[in-house]
Design a protein around this motif. Structure first.
Motif, short mmCIF file in Angstrom:
data_model
loop_
_atom_site.label_atom_id
_atom_site.label_comp_id
_atom_site.label_asym_id
_atom_site.label_seq_id
_atom_site.Cartn_x
_atom_site.Cartn_y
_atom_site.Cartn_z
N GLY A 1 39.64 44.58 35.84
CA GLY A 1 40.97 43.96 35.80
C GLY A 1 42.00 44.78 35.04
N ILE A 2 41.78 46.09 34.96
CA ILE A 2 42.67 46.93 34.14
C ILE A 2 44.05 47.04 34.76
N LEU A 3 44.13 47.21 36.05
CA LEU A 3 45.45 47.34 36.69
C LEU A 3 46.27 46.07 36.48
N GLN A 4 45.63 44.91 36.58
CA GLN A 4 46.34 43.65 36.36
C GLN A 4 46.87 43.56 34.91
N LYS A 5 46.04 44.04 33.96
CA LYS A 5 46.49 44.01 32.56
C LYS A 5 47.64 44.98 32.35
#
Length: 1745
Positions: A563-567
């Motif tokens: 979920g890095i891109l969302q963060k």
């Protein structure tokens, strides 16, 4: 320098270089470029630390075979060791002919590969790079592998014109339209020769070899004839014709030596071997190897054309090069044997000389060209930067796609003066080329910014490929390395790098503000999804969302990972800050592919392009396009291509690539080679892969032929070179710690290789084991390994399979001879932890980082726990090196890993011990050995596996610290594992230890039964007993069944491992059982191996249940109410204890009642039953502690042996224990602890509690020498010594008062339960180790060492003197006096001891027997002295006359009427020298009168004086006027006077004189050591490590030993009181430091050997020895010390019983004013008083006669 936040302090980040040589300007420039991130300024082929010496061997393969074999076998290993030890780099000989089938020597592929490697060696070698071996043979011309079509057709026409048959050319060469321009290529032999690939038999191979030789010779003949004809006509230029006419030797020499600079040619060597009159031996068949010949119909003669070309190269070209440069050329002329020509003997003589010269030349060139580079050894940050820069250069070299994303990044990097700046996010799926894109951006960033902002701009570019190194994977270390790099570039002084991640992030933000338009900052982070989850790194809270206008941060990530891109989108809202990498347009990919092919002069035909387009229609990922390129580059125009020729996915294409390489190089070789590279923790170097594959018998068996089985047995480097070439771009190079590693370019390749080559667990295990053996150096140093193979080539060898190195070592007789016959040296290098440059400077070294990185990893995965424990963890060199290079935490994690694999308690103790000394040893690594030895010595008998580390400290520790503790009195610090179970101990029903040391089973009153891991505090399993109240739990011995007793009077039988209920069995009682007015519950139950036995309250019956079938078997009927049951160890019998002290024996199998026994103490009930099966005895113990012993040899008729009444103190029995050896029984009552000896059935010891105290429980130590107990309402565990009754330790349980103790016999653990419900697990072995230290309990005031230095005698101000065994460290004897002991002296031999006390008594003791031989009363003695000949004693008195008396008889020799202080006896036994106020007096020991004297002026006093040992008639003394005098006693004159500075002696503490009287050592209670030259009067100051408390000069005057107290403001280990330091007076250097953790009270040095004894405040002593440099004396000294003797745990040395010797109550002699009166029963013969004058002290001349 700019200063950052002042609260941060730290040691300097950049330690000074270890080496003495300064870095050259070029290295400094490279370093600056690396730190600032200027990738383009780094060398094109390597970054500064990626260094190795690669020497290409140029030679004809056949005539130099002996030379090349000798160099390979004898010289190469020595040069490799030389480079590793002195420079920390590898040495590699590149000889592609070695190990290759001779039929392949003229292979076009091999010749092409040789030229490629030659170019690499010339460009990348950091030292010598080229060696030419030139003999009498020029060599044949080469078979062309590929010829342009125009050239080939021209040659073909010329051949036809010359009348040659060209069918063989037309048959073997094929036109290829894929080449640009079109060309003809040589068809592979496998395609043209019949059964070539299946020619496993020698006959078929010989046939094919013969056919190929004929073909190749014909091809060469046609090409040579045609080209010469074309050259004569002028149709073909000479340069063009030369490639067809010259040999490989000439081509390589011209490429390497032609057009080179003189500086470069210094790195090249040529060896020319000329053979005189060689032409006359051309007819000998053996000589064809050494010259070019021509065979005609009638005779054999030398090929003159080839000889002329050889002369042109050898005698014209090379001399021309020499004339213009410093090229080394050695030319030798060899004379042939008259009959045999160039015989083997002549050749061997030449080869021997060549090897010597080769070694000397290589060493000379290496020393002249290679610089010692310690940067990466002393600077981990620089090494981290270099690793990422090397990856950046590698990845950017593969970036071939021009993309819009790169332009966007370039535009983003330009600084702007306004607007909000946020990080730029690059994202895209796997294999989209994100890493290559960011590498290219990092490479170009420096030049982009300079072009945009001007050449004066000096940007800083920081790049990190996250996950590629350990530092970059952890967020804290990643930010730390970035902060340090920023700080260095902007000259910010960071005093402290914070340990907290929040503070580190704050520091990063502050440092970003240091950038400017002159020095903009760019940070590029690739693959942030690879960050570990520690510190919530993947939540990206640490990434600054707003940046200064001169800072740019670029990050890349996968879109759907963690979920890095969302963060990131939550953190950075601007859509312009995101760059998505998408699949490319097919046309663009086709154009890129076309350009790539054209760069190699290749193309695809229009028909082939159709299938390429179809493949690209399915996928246009950059990696997929590259894989297509790798496939089509090998396509030929005449080969069939279809829709199956190209794969449709990246995964399939990679697999196809691997399969194609397997077909080319062999499946077994590829399986093992790629398997080893994939499983290596950080990759492998070329040489490591070659070494490892050479150890792998399966690889050797697949590629070797039986004729090549010789030493050294290795694979050819040709295989490694071809593998690298085939995987170029996928198997990339990475620089780590001065070595170049081969690693996979991306994770996708790694995963597929893992799937294909590491799927078989057994194979993987063996491969890990082989890698472990390699890094252990198991086959180094010429140690041979057995070769075995099942291939047909070796069927005739009949070699037995090799299992392991231990198996090989166990072979004997014929088997060993057979093993030796088939064992070969694989030529693998030694693998020390460090490569020592200079043995005299142990701290200058190169770390073997490869071993550090790989060994532990492979040992754990191969299950080699012994090697892991003893080869790594218990290795002092490993531990010291890890600490020295700043990897202390990594060492701890490795120890924890080893503990998790082995569960050895020694490792757990070692980890705890190291954590306690972390601060000290990281500050001063040299003190590691002494710190470890002090802590290991007390516990090594209890934890025997630590003895290996102790011996390692002895072996290697003195290199760094010259103090070696022999016996340590340091108290062991220990903290148990704790596990909170509940809020109160009242909720705990039962606790069971298990076979696993960290696993316990706990039953609570809520009905839950839980299995806990105490160390990790994890709940492993839990059983719910359906809300039944649990009464108790039991485990069977094999831990298969867990039985739970409940208040429902049922036993619940569980499968312990699965936690599933097997059955529920009711427990029934007798008809009349039960308690009046209530229900009877289960009173107790026990287990045998297959049965459960339970009984109810007030019941006479015992239920027997079969655990296997969960069914009641019997019901034992007893006479009285059952109180306890015990089963025999063999599970055959049950002993049921009852009221009225009665026990009944039943047979468990049949249920028969066998016997009933009743004790005479029949008032109570049986509390416990002990079975002594070793001696067939049974012990009944009642509730009051009385016991009866029965002989059970005849189980049906037990005999009463002993009744023992213990009913004295009227307290209940709390706990009972039978020792492991069944020799002692401990009975713990509330008020006392009793220990009974089962041999004699008598009380051995009894310990009583104080009136207000009660015992909770007590247990015995493993060796039964100590008792461990806890008291009621206390939170401590006490350890008592059984022999002395002394409390040796008190361990505090911080969780509260201890209410219960449980002993686990499986691992000798002690479980304690605190009132707060906390369970603590203590190691009894460590607890009892505390009792290994003897103490007197009072501060040591003085001590005496016997003449033989085998015993130490101490005084502590009490009425006793303790005799210590110097070898064991134990107190062996106590000499008790009537009063407090004041003086003690020993004779030289140590057999007699003279003492005095405050009761006006003197005693003569025999030290061996302890007998008080003589007691003299009458005067109080102020000082005792014994003459050096052991005949007389001087007793000095302050009030009355002093006396000289005969030791043998006690009779007076003379009286001394003057009062003397601090007296000394001269070595000649002539004078007694002492002070009296302002006088220095020399009193005759003959008469007692003053013979010589020195009187100071009025008001001047003598402060201190010493005798000069080597000059007995001279005294050195200091007066209050601060003057030093040297006074001759014989002449009564002052020989020398030295005036000291004013106020120098204001605080004089100590004064020492060297044996020769030249130096005086003065200490004044400060931090300075004052060394006074008594001859010149010069004073030299040496600074000590602290305030000096005591000092002693060694007997030889070479060393000063002193104790200094540490400064209060030092940030050091808690508990360090002072330091023991040894200083070498020759250079003033401290050669050893040892921390003391107790307050010292006395310091003593031995006279014979340099041993140190320190007395401490608690009455203990510590002994140490000093070893300056490691020498043979050290090994002897330490090996003979008893503390180092390896004692098996089963037969530990028993501590000797300490004997106490009392004084005589009646004096043998009473001194009066001038006489002595002997008592009648005195042992002294009174008639002895009538002896003649020989009773007086003898003169020195008489002593010498």
């Amino acid at each position: 320098m700019k200063r950052m936040n002042s609260r941060w302090k730290s040691p300097p980040m950049w330690p000074s270089a270890v080496g003495s040589r300064q870095p050259c300007p070029r290295e400094s420039a490279l370093r600056r470029a690396a730190i600032s991130g200027n990738v383009l300024a780094l060398p094109p082929f390597h970054v500064p630390t990626g260094r190795s010496v690669r020497v290409f061997i140029c030679a004809n393969p056949d005539d130099t075979e002996a030379e090349r074999n000798a160099l390979k076998e004898h010289v190469y290993p020595k040069l490799r060791d030389f480079c590793r030890e002195n420079y920390g780099i590898e040495f590699q000989l590149v000889d592609l002919y070695w190990g290759i089938d001779p039929e392949e020597w003229d292979s076009p592929e091999l010749q092409r590969l040789r030229m490629k490697l030659l170019e690499e060696c010339l460009k990348t070698s950091t030292g010598p790079c080229f060696v030419g071996l030139i003999g009498e043979k020029y060599g044949s011309i080469r078979v062309p592998g590929e010829v342009e079509s125009a050239e080939f057709e021209m040659i073909l026409d010329a051949a036809l014109e010359a009348g040659l048959d060209t069918r063989i050319l037309e048959e073997w060469y094929c036109r290829d339209e894929n080449s640009v321009p079109p060309a003809y290529y040589l068809k592979p032999k496998a395609e043209m020769l019949k059964n070539y690939q299946n020619s496993s038999s020698s006959v078929a191979k010989s046939k094919n070899d013969k056919a190929w030789r004929a073909v190749s010779e014909e091809i060469k003949r046609i090409f040579r004839t045609s080209v010469l004809q074309l050259q004569e006509k002028g149709t073909m230029k000479s340069s063009q014709a030369n490639k067809f006419l010259c040999s490989a030797l000439e081509d390589e020499l011209d490429f390497a030596l032609g057009k080179q600079t003189p500086a470069f040619l210094k790195k090249c060597v040529c060896y020319i071997r000329k053979i005189s009159n060689f032409d006359r031996f051309a007819k000998l068949p053996e000589m064809t190897r050494y010259m070019d010949i021509v065979v005609s119909t009638d005779h054999v003669m030398r090929n003159q054309e080839a000889y002329e070309r050889l002369l042109k190269v050898r005698d014209e070209f090379i001399p021309l090069i020499v004339a213009a440069s410093n090229l080394r050329v050695y030319s030798s002329v060899t004379h042939c044997d008259m009959k045999l020509g160039y015989s083997q003997e002549v050749e061997s003589h030449y080869v021997e000389g060549l090897c010597k010269q080769f070694y000397e030349d290589m060493v000379d060139i290496i020393q002249a060209t290679v610089q010692q580079n310690f940067d990466t050894e002393t600077d981990p940050l620089y090494d981290e930067i270099i690793q990422h820069l090397s990856l950046c250069k590698t990845f950017s070299s593969f970036y071939v796609y021009k993309s819009e994303a790169l332009d966007l990044i370039q535009e983003y990097l330009y600084p702007s003066k306004g607007g909000r700046i946020t990080p730029l996010v690059v994202y895209g799926g796997p294999c989209t080329g994100k890493t290559l894109l960011l590498a290219e951006a990092a490479k170009q960033a420096y030049s982009w910014l300079q072009k945009e902002m001007g050449p004066e701009t000096d940007p800083v570019v920081i790049v990190r490929f996250i996950g590629s190194t350990d530092i970059s994977t952890d967020l804290l270390t990643l930010l730390q390395s970035i902060c340090e790099q920023i700080a260095i570039n902007y000259q910010c002084l960071i005093h402290f790098l914070p340990n907290k991640i929040q503070e580190m992030r704050e520091l990063l933000v502050n440092l970003l503000g240091e950038s400017s338009f002159h020095r903009p900052l760019v940070i590029i982070l690739d693959a942030i999804e690879q960050l570990s989850g520690v510190d919530e790194a993947r939540k990206l809270w640490w990434l600054p969302a707003h940046l200064p206008c001169t800072v740019r941060i670029v990050v890349s990530t996968l879109p759907n990972k963690h979920g890095i891109l969302q963060k990131l989108r939550c953190l950075i809202h601007d859509e312009d800050s995101y760059v998505e990498i998408l699949q490319r347009d097919r046309k663009a990919c086709s154009q890129t592919l076309k350009q790539q092919l054209l760069s190699l002069k290749r193309k695809v035909t229009s028909g082939q392009q159709i299938y390429v387009n179809e493949a690209m229609a399915k996928c246009t990922l950059p990696m997929f396009v590259n894989l297509i390129y790798r496939e089509v580059v090998h396509w030929r125009s005449h080969k069939d291509v279809d829709d199956k020729s190209l794969c449709s996915t990246v995964h399939e294409s990679i697999e196809q690539l691997f399969y194609s390489i397997e077909n080319k190089l062999g499946s077994r070789f590829i399986f093992q080679a790629l398997g080893y590279i994939t499983m290596a923790r950080a990759g492998l170097t070329e040489l490591e892969l070659e070494d490892i594959l050479s150890l792998d018998n399966s690889v050797l068996g697949d590629i070797m032929v039986s004729s090549n089985l010789k030493n050294p047995l290795r694979i050819s480097y040709d295989f490694i070179a071809r593998l690298k070439e085939e995987l170029e771009g996928y198997l990339v190079e990475r620089q780590v710690h001065n070595v170049t590693l081969m690693v996979w370019a991306n994770r996708h390749l790694h995963l597929i290789a893992q799937k294909l080559y590491l799927s078989n667990e057994e194979d993987v295990h063996q491969m890990h084991s082989l890698l472990a053996e390699y890094f252990l150096g198991a086959w180094a140093g010429g140690r041979k390994k057995i070769f075995h193979c099942d291939n047909n080539h070796f069927a005739s060898l009949n070699i037995s399979q090799h299992q392991n190195s231990h198996h090989q070592q166990s072979l004997h007789g014929h088997d060993k001879t057979s093993a030796d016959k088939h064992s070969y040296d694989r030529q693998t290098p030694e693998q020390p932890w460090v490569f020592q440059c200079n043995l005299l400077e142990p701290d200058i070294f190169f770390v073997n980082h490869r071993k550090m990185t790989e060994l532990t990893y492979h040992l754990t995965r191969s299950g080699r726990t012994d090697d892991l424990m003893y080869g790594v963890i218990m290795n002092f060199s490993w531990l010291y090196t890890m600490i020295k290079i700043g990897q202390f935490d990594k060492a701890l994690s490795d120890i924890d890993l080893a503990y998790s694999c082995t569960q050895e308690k020694e490792l757990k103790f070692l980890a705890t011990m190291l954590r306690s000394i972390k601060l000290k040893v990281t500050k001063n690594p040299a003190s590691l050995s002494a710190e470890l030895q002090q802590r290991l010595l007390p516990v090594v008998t209890s934890l025997p596996k630590l003895r290996h580390l102790l011996l390692e400290c002895d072996k290697d520790g003195p290199k760094y610290c010259s103090i070696v503790p022999l016996h340590s009195s340091m108290d062991v610090t220990y903290s148990p594992e704790r596990l909170p179970l509940c809020l109160s101990y009242m909720q705990i029903v039962d606790i069971l230890p298990t076979l696993a040391p960290n696993i316990v089973i706990v039953a609570l009153e809520d009905g839950s039964v839980s299995t806990w891991d105490v160390e990790s505090r994890l709940l492993l399993r839990q059983i719910d007993t359906a809300r039944s109240v649990v009464l108790g739990i039991r485990l069977t011995t094999d831990e298969k069944y867990l039985v739970v007793a409940t208040t429902k009077n049922t036993l619940l039988i569980y499968d312990n491992h699965k936690s599933c209920l097997l059955s529920e069995v009711d427990v029934k009682g007798s008809k009349h059982c039960g308690i009046t007015g209530g229900v009877a519950f289960i009173n107790g139950f026990t287990l045998s191996s297959h049965h459960a036995l339970a009984w109810l309250e007030a019941s006479k019956d015992v239920n027997v249940i079969d655990l296997l079938c969960s069914w009641p078997l019997h019901q034992f009927h007893c006479w009285y109410e059952v109180t306890c049951v015990q089963c025999s160890p063999d599970g055959m019998y049950a002993f049921c204890g009852q009221y009225l002290n009665t026990t009944t024996i039943f047979h468990l199998g049949s249920g028969d009642k066998l016997a009933t026994m009743t004790s005479e103490f029949s008032g109570g009930f049986v509390k416990s039953i002990l079975i002594l099966d070793m001696i067939h005895q049974m012990v009944m113990i009642d509730n009051e502690g009385s016991l009866s012993v029965w002989n059970t040899k005849d189980i049906t008729n037990p005999k009463l042996m002993e009744d023992y009444d213990c009913r004295g103190d009227e307290s209940e029995v709390v706990s009972i224990e039978l020792s492991e050896d069944q020799r002692s029984i401990l009975i713990c009552k509330a008020r006392s602890i009793e220990v009974l000896d089962t041999k004699i059935w008598k009380m051995a010891e009894k310990f009583k509690a104080k009136r207000s105290e009660k015992f909770v429980a007590a247990v015995l130590s493993n060796n039964s020498q100590s008792i461990i107990a806890s008291m009621e309402n206390t939170s401590s565990i006490f350890v008592w010594r059984r022999d002395s009754g002394q409390c040796m330790a008190s361990l505090i349980e911080i969780s509260g008062a201890i209410v219960k103790l449980i002993k686990s016999t499986h691992h000798n653990l002690l479980l304690s339960v605190a009132s707060s419900g906390v369970l603590s697990v203590w190691d009894i072995d460590i607890i009892t180790a505390m009792s290994n230290i003897d103490k007197t309990g009072k501060p040591i005031q003085s001590l005496q060492l016997s003449g033989r230095e085998d015993f130490v005698y101490t005084m502590d101000g009490s009425e006793v003197i303790h005799k210590w065994n110097y070898s064991t460290g134990f107190i062996e004897m106590v000499f008790k006096h009537e009063g407090l002991v004041e003086n003690c002296v020993l004779t030289t031999s140590g057999d007699l001891m003279v003492t005095s006390d405050d009761k006006n008594s003197q005693y003569i003791w025999h030290t061996t027997t302890g007998e008080n031989i003589l007691r003299i009363n009458g005067q109080r003695i102020s000082q005792l002295l014994v003459t050096h000949n052991d005949q007389f004693v001087v007793s000095l008195c302050e009030q009355n006359a002093s006396r000289v008396w005969r030791l043998a008889t006690g009779h007076k020799v003379c009286n001394i009427l003057v009062t003397l202080q601090h007296a000394l006896i001269t070595t000649a036994n002539t004078f007694l020298v002492g002070t009296n106020k302002n006088k220095l007096l020399a009193v005759s020991l003959w008469s007692g009168s003053v013979s010589k004297k020195f009187i100071c002026d009025d008001g001047i006093t003598i402060i201190n004086f010493k005798l000069i040992p080597d000059s007995p008639d001279y005294v050195v003394f200091i007066t209050s006027t601060e003057t030093v005098f040297i006074w001759s006693v014989a002449d009564e004159s002052v020989c020398r006077r030295v005036q000291l500075p004013s106020n120098f002696l204001k605080n004089l503490e100590d004064f020492e004189i060297s044996p020769n009287g030249k130096l005086g050592i003065v200490s004044k209670g400060d931090k300075n050591i004052n060394i006074l030259d008594l001859h010149s009067g010069k004073l030299r100051l040496v600074h000590a490590a602290g305030i000096i408390w005591r000092q002693n000069l060694s007997g030889d005057g070479r060393y000063l030993v002193y104790i200094c107290f540490r400064n209060c403001d030092e940030d050091d280990d808690a508990g360090v009181v002072s330091s023991l330091i040894v200083m070498r007076l020759a250079d003033g250097k401290s050669i050893g430091t040892c921390s003391l953790y107790k307050t010292p009270t006395y310091l003593c040095l031995s006279q014979r050997a340099l041993n140190i004894i320190v007395g401490f405040e608690d009455g203990s002593i510590g002994t140490y020895t000093v070893v300056d440099r490691v020498d043979a004396a050290l090994k002897i000294k330490i090996a003979t010390s008893n503390s180092r003797q390896i004692i098996n745990n089963a037969s530990q040395k028993v501590r000797p019983k300490c004997s106490t010797n009392a004084f005589k109550t009646i004096a043998d002699c009473v001194w009066r004013e001038s006489t002595e009166v002997f008592s009648r029963d005195s042992p002294i013969n009174v008639s002895d008083s009538g002896e003649p004058e020989t009773t007086t002290p003898t003169k020195i001349t008489e002593l010498l006669q």
